[in-house]
Write a protein that holds these residues in place. Sequence first.
Motif, PDB file in Angstrom:
ATOM      1  N   ALA A  60       0.840  -1.206   0.000  1.00 53.46           N
ATOM      2  CA  ALA A  60       0.000   0.000   0.000  1.00 53.46           C
ATOM      3  C   ALA A  60       0.871   1.251   0.000  1.00 53.46           C
ATOM      4  N   CYS A  61       2.003   1.213   0.710  1.00 51.52           N
ATOM      5  CA  CYS A  61       2.914   2.368   0.752  1.00 51.52           C
ATOM      6  C   CYS A  61       3.513   2.621  -0.630  1.00 51.52           C
ATOM      7  N   VAL A  62       3.990   1.559  -1.263  1.00 49.75           N
ATOM      8  CA  VAL A  62       4.608   1.692  -2.588  1.00 49.75           C
ATOM      9  C   VAL A  62       3.567   2.241  -3.574  1.00 49.75           C
ATOM     10  N   ASN A  63       2.365   1.669  -3.523  1.00 49.58           N
ATOM     11  CA  ASN A  63       1.310   2.107  -4.439  1.00 49.58           C
ATOM     12  C   ASN A  63       0.953   3.580  -4.220  1.00 49.58           C
ATOM     13  N   ALA A  64       0.905   3.994  -2.965  1.00 42.93           N
ATOM     14  CA  ALA A  64       0.537   5.384  -2.662  1.00 42.93           C
ATOM     15  C   ALA A  64       1.570   6.347  -3.245  1.00 42.93           C
ATOM     16  N   VAL A  65       2.851   6.005  -3.098  1.00 43.05           N
ATOM     17  CA  VAL A  65       3.895   6.886  -3.635  1.00 43.05           C
ATOM     18  C   VAL A  65       3.804   6.924  -5.161  1.00 43.05           C
ATOM     19  N   HIS A  66       3.598   5.758  -5.772  1.00 45.10           N
ATOM     20  CA  HIS A  66       3.491   5.727  -7.234  1.00 45.10           C
ATOM     21  C   HIS A  66       2.259   6.494  -7.730  1.00 45.10           C
ATOM     22  N   ALA A  67       1.155   6.345  -7.017  1.00 48.82           N
ATOM     23  CA  ALA A  67      -0.081   6.973  -7.480  1.00 48.82           C
ATOM     24  C   ALA A  67      -0.081   8.476  -7.231  1.00 48.82           C
ATOM     25  N   MET A  68       0.466   8.899  -6.084  1.00 49.06           N
ATOM     26  CA  MET A  68       0.287  10.305  -5.712  1.00 49.06           C
ATOM     27  C   MET A  68       1.520  11.168  -5.897  1.00 49.06           C
ATOM     28  N   VAL A  69       2.689  10.546  -6.018  1.00 51.45           N
ATOM     29  CA  VAL A  69       3.906  11.365  -6.126  1.00 51.45           C
ATOM     30  C   VAL A  69       4.561  11.197  -7.499  1.00 51.45           C
ATOM     31  N   ASP A  70       5.007  10.009  -7.803  1.00 51.11           N
ATOM     32  CA  ASP A  70       5.726   9.811  -9.067  1.00 51.11           C
ATOM     33  C   ASP A  70       5.695   8.327  -9.397  1.00 51.11           C
ATOM     34  N   LYS A  71       5.112   8.000 -10.547  1.00 49.36           N
ATOM     35  CA  LYS A  71       4.965   6.568 -10.826  1.00 49.36           C
ATOM     36  C   LYS A  71       6.297   5.914 -11.177  1.00 49.36           C
ATOM     37  N   GLU A  72       7.336   6.726 -11.346  1.00 52.47           N
ATOM     38  CA  GLU A  72       8.652   6.146 -11.656  1.00 52.47           C
ATOM     39  C   GLU A  72       9.591   6.121 -10.454  1.00 52.47           C
ATOM     40  N   ALA A  73       9.102   6.481  -9.288  1.00 54.98           N
ATOM     41  CA  ALA A  73       9.970   6.494  -8.105  1.00 54.98           C
ATOM     42  C   ALA A  73      10.415   5.073  -7.754  1.00 54.98           C
ATOM     43  N   ASN A  74      11.690   4.957  -7.334  1.00 55.19           N
ATOM     44  CA  ASN A  74      12.163   3.662  -6.814  1.00 55.19           C
ATOM     45  C   ASN A  74      11.955   3.683  -5.308  1.00 55.19           C
ATOM     46  N   VAL A  75      10.987   2.922  -4.853  1.00 56.50           N
ATOM     47  CA  VAL A  75      10.603   3.027  -3.443  1.00 56.50           C
ATOM     48  C   VAL A  75      11.179   1.865  -2.634  1.00 56.50           C
ATOM     49  N   THR A  76      11.926   2.193  -1.589  1.00 58.22           N
ATOM     50  CA  THR A  76      12.421   1.167  -0.665  1.00 58.22           C
ATOM     51  C   THR A  76      11.705   1.348   0.668  1.00 58.22           C
ATOM     52  N   VAL A  77      10.969   0.322   1.086  1.00 54.41           N
ATOM     53  CA  VAL A  77      10.260   0.399   2.372  1.00 54.41           C
ATOM     54  C   VAL A  77      10.983  -0.507   3.362  1.00 54.41           C
ATOM     55  N   ASN A  78      11.526   0.080   4.419  1.00 56.10           N
ATOM     56  CA  ASN A  78      12.132  -0.743   5.474  1.00 56.10           C
ATOM     57  C   ASN A  78      11.070  -0.994   6.532  1.00 56.10           C
ATOM     58  N   MET A  79      10.869  -2.259   6.849  1.00 55.66           N
ATOM     59  CA  MET A  79       9.847  -2.586   7.846  1.00 55.66           C
ATOM     60  C   MET A  79      10.542  -2.966   9.153  1.00 55.66           C
TER      61      MET A  79
END
Length: 367
Positions: A60-79
């Motif tokens: 959900a975090c990755v999708n939110a960044v892609h949908a609302m910020v930049d669909k080409e962002a490379n997102v790393t989520v540390n849990m």
Amino acid sequence: MAITKEDILKALSYVEEPDLGKDLVTLNMIEDVQVDGKNVSFTVILTTPACPLKDLIRNACVNAVHAMVDKEANVTVNMTSRVTSGRGDTSEVLNGVKNIIAVASGKGGVGKSTVTSNLAIALAQSGARVGLIDADISGPSIPTMFGAEQDRPLMVQGDHGKNYIQPVEKYGVKMMSIGFLTPADGAVVWRGPMASSALRQFISDVEWGELDYLLLDLPPGTSDIHLTMVQALPVTGAVIVTTPQKVALADAVRGLQMFRQPQINVPVLGVVENMAYFTPAELPENKYYIFGEGGGKALAEKFDITLLGQVPIVQSIRESGDAGTPVVMQNDSPASGVFKELAQAVAQQVSVRNATLAKTKPVEIKS
Ligand SMILES: Nc1ncnc2c1ncn2[C@@H]1O[C@H](COP(=O)(O)OP(=O)(O)OP(=O)(O)O)[C@@H](O)[C@H]1O
Ligand SMILES: [Mg+2]
């Protein structure tokens, strides 16, 4: 346009923690947001390492960044996780322990110790710091189930000359049992007051250190021991174990009501239906409801509590318990998966409880 930290936080403020019903930013679950061009990283702090929603939240975090910020962002989520506490007391007693979970039943022999052992190991495997007090003084079975009958706690000298007991540690779980204080072969009978004082020592003189979850394996019934433990400790919540047959369910209700008495007032986290059905290895599609079907579910519905899990009757559960290597340690066994899911369900209910209900204070004993 360049991505900013604010953009990321804005997007994450639309991601909801499904159990807690609020967004990750409001819940202070986001830390360490870093942006470098299209590379974005941040840390999500869960309320338990055994979170069953880990992957869902990450996606959900990755999708939110892609949908609302930049669909080409490379997102790393540390849990990572920081377990929340259910305690509202300021007592020195067990002050490094965040959550105390009582495992109880009404009826004997329904599988409390089996469930508690597997639960403790599964929570430890998830990365939590776990302790276990075997509060069954007449039939302590934790040492056997952990293959630790020969182990003994160590006495250590702390500051100011006070002696401390170091718990036995096995499979990542710190534990104390009256079984560790008596010869392994001798059936020593502990009388009520002596047993109660030994149990009190497990609380006051044992160096438990920092723990996320301390589980209490209670003896069957609703005896003095229960009152001693539940009144002396700020118990976060209780897990009720039952089998599906009528006589066990009736006793489970008594157990449940004990925790709900106004002067005890310990939230019930849910019910575990053990020995729910039998599946023969050669007919894996068949389920035989030997003790009746749906008893645990009906109980959960009637008393408005969560059905935490249904554990089938499996020969390897009994064998591994007797052999001192609880089944949850056999990664390829289906029964092991059942207990891992159960641990997630319990951890989840602890997190929900800590976010929604008042913290627990120990009962004040007026004499
Ligand atoms: N799901 C299961 N499948 C097969 N055997 C089981 C299962 N659950 C428990 N057992 C076996 O049933 C017996 C009783 O279980 P356990 O000792 O955990 O019950 P208990 O509720 O702690 O008992 P007591 O009331 O005496 O403390 C044990 O031999 C255990 O191995
Ligand atoms: Mg037991």
